[in-house]
Design an enzyme around this catalytic site. Structure first.
Site, PDB file in Angstrom:
ATOM      1  N   ILE A  64       0.808  -1.232  -0.206  1.00 20.51           N
ATOM      2  CA  ILE A  64       0.057  -0.060   0.030  1.00 20.51           C
ATOM      3  C   ILE A  64       0.948   1.201   0.219  1.00 20.51           C
ATOM      4  O   ILE A  64       0.434   2.246  -0.256  1.00 20.51           O
ATOM      5  CB  ILE A  64      -1.020  -0.182   1.176  1.00 20.51           C
TER       6      ILE A  64
ATOM      7  N   HIS B  11       5.914 -11.865   5.888  1.00 24.74           N
ATOM      8  CA  HIS B  11       5.728 -11.467   4.560  1.00 24.74           C
ATOM      9  C   HIS B  11       7.173 -11.064   3.794  1.00 24.74           C
ATOM     10  O   HIS B  11       7.973 -10.861   4.721  1.00 24.74           O
ATOM     11  CB  HIS B  11       5.183 -10.198   4.461  1.00 24.74           C
TER      12      HIS B  11
HETATM   13  P1  AMP Z   1       7.170  -4.559   7.346  1.00 28.69           P
HETATM   14  O1  AMP Z   1       7.506  -3.124   7.774  1.00 28.69           O
HETATM   15  O2  AMP Z   1       8.359  -5.356   7.014  1.00 28.69           O
HETATM   16  O3  AMP Z   1       6.620  -5.026   8.628  1.00 28.69           O
HETATM   17  O4  AMP Z   1       6.188  -4.394   6.185  1.00 28.69           O
HETATM   18  C1  AMP Z   1       4.931  -4.225   6.321  1.00 28.69           C
HETATM   19  C2  AMP Z   1       4.361  -3.374   4.865  1.00 28.69           C
HETATM   20  O5  AMP Z   1       2.897  -3.849   4.907  1.00 28.69           O
HETATM   21  C3  AMP Z   1       4.749  -2.175   4.752  1.00 28.69           C
HETATM   22  O6  AMP Z   1       5.633  -1.975   3.479  1.00 28.69           O
HETATM   23  C4  AMP Z   1       3.415  -1.638   4.652  1.00 28.69           C
HETATM   24  O7  AMP Z   1       3.382  -0.509   3.612  1.00 28.69           O
HETATM   25  C5  AMP Z   1       2.610  -2.758   4.049  1.00 28.69           C
HETATM   26  N1  AMP Z   1       1.084  -2.690   4.545  1.00 28.69           N
HETATM   27  C6  AMP Z   1       0.539  -2.302   5.540  1.00 28.69           C
HETATM   28  N2  AMP Z   1      -0.757  -2.483   5.427  1.00 28.69           N
HETATM   29  C7  AMP Z   1      -1.149  -2.704   4.228  1.00 28.69           C
HETATM   30  C8  AMP Z   1      -2.329  -2.990   3.434  1.00 28.69           C
HETATM   31  N3  AMP Z   1      -3.590  -2.802   4.165  1.00 28.69           N
HETATM   32  N4  AMP Z   1      -2.152  -3.314   2.323  1.00 28.69           N
HETATM   33  C9  AMP Z   1      -0.812  -3.512   1.544  1.00 28.69           C
HETATM   34  N5  AMP Z   1       0.122  -3.464   2.163  1.00 28.69           N
HETATM   35  C10 AMP Z   1       0.284  -3.004   3.534  1.00 28.69           C
END
Ligand code: AMP
Ligand code: ZN
Length: 114
Positions: free
Chosen positions: A32, A100
């Site tokens: 996102i 992820h």
């Molecule tokens: P991390 O910081 O490695 O935990 O990555 C989490 C990622 O999830 C970040 O890059 C966020 O931008 C992404 N993220 C959070 N909420 C969403 C969402 N609803 N849809 C897509 N990506 C998301």
């Protein structure tokens, strides 16, 4: 499924996402808040809090995350390099505690990462 987990909500369809690929085990969707022209997240459909929560029985699953990520990178024509990232723990920048793998590409990456 873990309540209050944003990625479990995406898996369940409670929160919309720009889904690029899914099968019984994994889901891939656009981040996102993209940090590169291509920024995809590949996640398992089972709730696993992060890399350190993985067990021996998850080894095939992790291999699949990598294969799906590299297939998507190839589909996008990222032939000159891209980065696969998993953050483990808050100090490493993990903000969502559902495993992820980031697929980042489409620009030159610097090393070391910040
Ligand atoms: P991390 O910081 O490695 O935990 O990555 C989490 C990622 O999830 C970040 O890059 C966020 O931008 C992404 N993220 C959070 N909420 C969403 C969402 N609803 N849809 C897509 N990506 C998301
Ligand atoms: Zn979850």
């Amino acid at each position: 499924m873990s309540q209050d987990c944003i990625f479990c909500k995406i898996i369940n369809g409670d929160i919309p996402a720009d889904v690029l690929y899914q099968d019984d085990d994994v889901l891939a969707f656009n981040d996102i808040s993209p940090q590169a022209p291509t920024h995809i997240l590949v996640i398992p459909k089972n709730h696993i809090s992060g890399p350190e929560a993985l067990g021996e029985s998850d080894e095939t699953l992790v291999g699949k995350l990598v294969r799906v990520g590299t297939d998507l990178a190839k589909e996008r024509g990222l032939t000159d390099g891209y980065r696969l990232v998993m953050n483990n723990g808050e100090r490493a920048g993990q903000t969502v505690f559902h495993l992820h793998m980031h697929v980042l590409g489409g620009r030159t990456m610097t090393w070391p990462p910040g």
